[in-house]
Write a protein that holds these residues in place. Structure first.
Motif, PDB file in Angstrom:
ATOM      1  N   ALA A 190       0.821  -1.294   0.008  1.00 32.77           N
ATOM      2  CA  ALA A 190      -0.006   0.050   0.008  1.00 32.77           C
ATOM      3  C   ALA A 190       0.892   1.327   0.034  1.00 32.77           C
ATOM      4  O   ALA A 190       0.501   2.408  -0.525  1.00 32.77           O
ATOM      5  CB  ALA A 190      -0.854   0.085   1.209  1.00 32.77           C
TER       6      ALA A 190
ATOM      7  N   PHE B 132      -6.081   5.420   0.323  1.00 22.99           N
ATOM      8  CA  PHE B 132      -5.822   5.762  -1.000  1.00 22.99           C
ATOM      9  C   PHE B 132      -6.508   6.937  -1.466  1.00 22.99           C
ATOM     10  O   PHE B 132      -6.361   7.774  -2.338  1.00 22.99           O
ATOM     11  CB  PHE B 132      -6.404   4.467  -1.751  1.00 22.99           C
ATOM     12  CG  PHE B 132      -5.652   3.106  -1.597  1.00 22.99           C
ATOM     13  CD1 PHE B 132      -4.417   3.229  -1.196  1.00 22.99           C
ATOM     14  CD2 PHE B 132      -6.256   1.932  -1.614  1.00 22.99           C
ATOM     15  CE1 PHE B 132      -3.654   2.198  -1.053  1.00 22.99           C
ATOM     16  CE2 PHE B 132      -5.645   0.759  -1.481  1.00 22.99           C
ATOM     17  CZ  PHE B 132      -4.284   0.852  -1.061  1.00 22.99           C
TER      18      PHE B 132
ATOM     19  N   LEU C  45     -12.709   1.178  -6.303  1.00 23.44           N
ATOM     20  CA  LEU C  45     -12.598   1.233  -4.902  1.00 23.44           C
ATOM     21  C   LEU C  45     -13.762   1.392  -4.134  1.00 23.44           C
ATOM     22  O   LEU C  45     -13.655   0.739  -2.913  1.00 23.44           O
ATOM     23  CB  LEU C  45     -11.883   2.578  -4.766  1.00 23.44           C
ATOM     24  CG  LEU C  45     -11.515   3.368  -3.395  1.00 23.44           C
ATOM     25  CD1 LEU C  45      -9.972   4.051  -3.564  1.00 23.44           C
ATOM     26  CD2 LEU C  45     -12.589   3.879  -2.679  1.00 23.44           C
TER      27      LEU C  45
ATOM     28  N   LEU D 169      -8.452   2.351  -8.598  1.00 25.42           N
ATOM     29  CA  LEU D 169      -7.480   1.514  -8.068  1.00 25.42           C
ATOM     30  C   LEU D 169      -6.582   1.063  -9.284  1.00 25.42           C
ATOM     31  O   LEU D 169      -6.915   0.584 -10.110  1.00 25.42           O
ATOM     32  CB  LEU D 169      -8.001   0.352  -7.327  1.00 25.42           C
ATOM     33  CG  LEU D 169      -8.820   0.446  -5.960  1.00 25.42           C
ATOM     34  CD1 LEU D 169      -9.358  -0.792  -5.439  1.00 25.42           C
ATOM     35  CD2 LEU D 169      -7.999   1.194  -4.958  1.00 25.42           C
TER      36      LEU D 169
ATOM     37  N   ARG E 231      -1.782  -2.809  -8.430  1.00 19.32           N
ATOM     38  CA  ARG E 231      -0.976  -3.298  -7.404  1.00 19.32           C
ATOM     39  C   ARG E 231      -2.249  -3.131  -6.244  1.00 19.32           C
ATOM     40  O   ARG E 231      -2.329  -3.824  -5.228  1.00 19.32           O
ATOM     41  CB  ARG E 231       0.058  -2.189  -6.987  1.00 19.32           C
ATOM     42  CG  ARG E 231       0.569  -2.516  -5.770  1.00 19.32           C
ATOM     43  CD  ARG E 231       1.757  -1.630  -5.474  1.00 19.32           C
ATOM     44  NE  ARG E 231       1.658  -0.030  -5.903  1.00 19.32           N
ATOM     45  CZ  ARG E 231       1.155   0.765  -5.152  1.00 19.32           C
ATOM     46  NH1 ARG E 231       0.750   0.555  -3.910  1.00 19.32           N
ATOM     47  NH2 ARG E 231       1.103   1.991  -5.418  1.00 19.32           N
ATOM     48  N   GLU E 232      -2.837  -1.757  -6.044  1.00 15.11           N
ATOM     49  CA  GLU E 232      -4.018  -1.719  -5.116  1.00 15.11           C
ATOM     50  C   GLU E 232      -4.934  -2.510  -5.077  1.00 15.11           C
ATOM     51  O   GLU E 232      -5.495  -3.212  -3.955  1.00 15.11           O
ATOM     52  CB  GLU E 232      -4.391  -0.159  -5.157  1.00 15.11           C
ATOM     53  CG  GLU E 232      -3.344   0.856  -4.738  1.00 15.11           C
ATOM     54  CD  GLU E 232      -3.740   2.100  -5.288  1.00 15.11           C
ATOM     55  OE1 GLU E 232      -3.252   3.345  -4.825  1.00 15.11           O
ATOM     56  OE2 GLU E 232      -4.714   2.155  -6.417  1.00 15.11           O
TER      57      GLU E 232
END
Length: 515
Positions: free
Chosen positions: A102, A358, A381, A456, A459-460
């Motif tokens: 993160a 985020f 998200l 997002l 990776r997220e």
């Protein structure tokens, strides 16, 4: 039943992240992140190997390791795991892995130190879960302070981050004092029970202390000391104020760890209740009252919040109150529900905090007045936030449902007032969770920055998929988790009912059965 271990799995679980932190300290700065990621992955695989070797049918400690440390005082490094702690190992490793991912691009200065501290905190946390010597446990308990202090003070996002780091440290140091005195009192009591010679008859071995008879008046003192120390870390009202402050000022990855891992509640389960069983049964009403006050008070405060980070902090405190109610029931449904909910903390609270991070990274704020309409520009998200939100409410199909169901059933069996409080708390949870979701993600877009925010990235998305899958899996198949701690829960309850420890009178065993 106690089983020994021929290979040092548990000490390796504790030491490996610490070695990773040292390796990062001597490597080139550009290699810090890859080393942290590799170490976090290897640690997760190692904890899964421990879980694979764990015998769920045994309620005692397993994979024991014993290393002499201070023989003259009978203090040793003793590692062991049981059904109450085994799942916290892979979940802690998973939480560290997702926090490393993160903050992959958000750490702009002192990167080596930051990732080294994250790994060090992981190893120390493993030691808290695995230590079976009270002073060994206390050592790890205290060692959690330096990494958290520097992570909050150096990489915090708020203007008062150094003050928040100091506040957290002072609260924890204050709570450590009663813990230390309680452990020393128990060691001296053991010496008095077996010859009265100090230091020859001292012991800090948790397993030995659990088999040592403690006079009731001494149990009461030790119970109150341990409860007060762990209540600060949990946190319980009125010792809760450090968490909202630290959550607002600390970096998101640290806030996710602090709201996700409830070491104080684990301490109450492992030490407060098991070392003073007679006093714990007699004074379980204190736990029930503290849990009820914390649950309702924090939920009411959460209803008034206008910042996502602060709201999640109070929501975390409120859920701690529900877990404490479960522990106070002294029945299998309440205890298993409490452990289940603690495991949910590691998934839901940390994931929601990371998602909030985020949002703040993209928009520069987590205030609700600056949000609104996030679902239009960030549907992925939004979907994850909604999943973890309904899981925190206890929606059927998510892991929150069996946890809260067990807690409410356990509370009903113990005392109707506890069950009513738990249900009211669940209603308040739904109220503030759905209200904040509506304000932040639905409705018209209030800021141009919201329309321009990107969703997002890969990776997220990947790091959120892991906890999301577990939330759904345990919601549909809760027995895969419950069977791991069923035997340990039975042993825990049987210990609370053991007549040998009820030195005040014989009616306490009947009282426990009434629960």
């Amino acid at each position: 039943m106690i089983t020994e271990n021929s290979f040092p799995f548990l000490s390796l679980v504790t030491v490996l992240p610490l070695l990773g932190a040292l390796l990062i300290g001597v490597c080139q700065p550009r290699r810090a992140k890859p080393i942290a990621l590799v170490m976090a992955i290897v640690e997760l695989l190692l904890t899964l190997l421990v879980l694979n070797r764990f015998d769920a049918h045994s309620g005692g400690f397993q994979l024991l390791e014993h290393y002499a440390w201070m023989p003259s005082l009978h203090i040793s490094f003793i590692f062991g795991v049981d059904g109450m702690s085994v799942l916290f190992l892979p979940l802690s490793a998973l939480l560290t892995l997702v926090t490393v991912l993160a903050c992959w691009n958000s750490i702009q200065h002192l990167g080596r130190l930051h990732f080294a501290l994250l790994l060090a905190l992981e190893g120390i946390t493993m030691g808290v879960f695995l230590a079976l010597d009270t002073l060994f446990f206390f050592l790890f308990w205290e060692l959690t302070l330096p990494p958290i202090f520097f992570l909050a003070g150096l990489w915090g996002m708020g203007p008062k981050r150094r003050g928040a780091a100091m506040k957290y440290t002072l609260f924890m140091l204050f709570g450590s004092v009663p813990l230390f005195f309680a452990f020393v009192i128990l060691a001296i009591n053991h010496a008095n029970q077996y010859g009265g010679n100090i230091p020859e008859n001292l012991t800090f071995n948790l397993i030995t202390l659990m088999d040592t008879q403690v006079p009731y008046h001494l149990q009461t003192i030790v119970f109150l000391l341990l409860l007060s120390g762990f209540a600060i870390k949990a946190p319980l009202v009125p010792f809760h104020t450090w968490l909202p402050t630290t959550t607002m000022e600390a970096p998101t990855q640290l806030s996710a760890i602090l709201t996700g891992l409830k070491l104080g509640v684990f301490g109450i389960l492992r030490y407060t209740m098991q070392l003073t069983p007679a006093a714990a049964v007699e004074l379980s009403w204190i736990l029930g009252i503290l849990g009820a006050i914390t649950l309702i008070y924090a939920a009411l405060i959460a209803l008034q919040q206008t910042n996502l980070r602060r709201l999640l902090a109070y929501a975390s405190i409120s859920h701690v109150g529900l877990v404490i109610i479960g522990i106070s029931t002294l029945n299998s449904q309440g205890i298993q529900g409490a452990i289940f909910q603690l495991i949910n903390f590691s998934l839901m609270s940390s994931a929601l905090m990371l998602i909030t991070g985020f949002i703040q990274y993209r928009l520069g704020s987590s205030e609700l007045v600056h949000l609104g309409g996030l679902a239009k520009s960030m549907p992925k998200l939004t979907s994850f936030f909604l999943l973890f939100t309904v899981a925190s409410i206890g929606m059927p199909g998510t892991s929150g449902f069996p946890a809260e169901l067990l807690l409410i059933i356990g509370a009903m069996n113990a005392h109707p007032s506890l069950a009513i409080t738990a249900v009211v708390g669940a209603i308040f949870t739904a109220a503030y969770s759905l209200s904040v979701f509506r304000q932040a993600f639905l409705g018209p877009v209030k800021q141009d920055s919201v329309l321009q925010a990107r969703d997002l990235n890969k990776r997220e998305l990947g790091l959120l998929c892991l906890p999301a899958l577990l939330v759904l899996f345990w919601g549909i198949f809760p027995n895969t988790l419950l069977k791991l701690n069923k035997s340990a829960t039975d042993v825990w309850l049987n210990r609370m009912a053991t007549p040998a420890f009820f030195v005040k009178n014989d009616n306490l065993g009947v009282k426990l059965n009434d629960h």
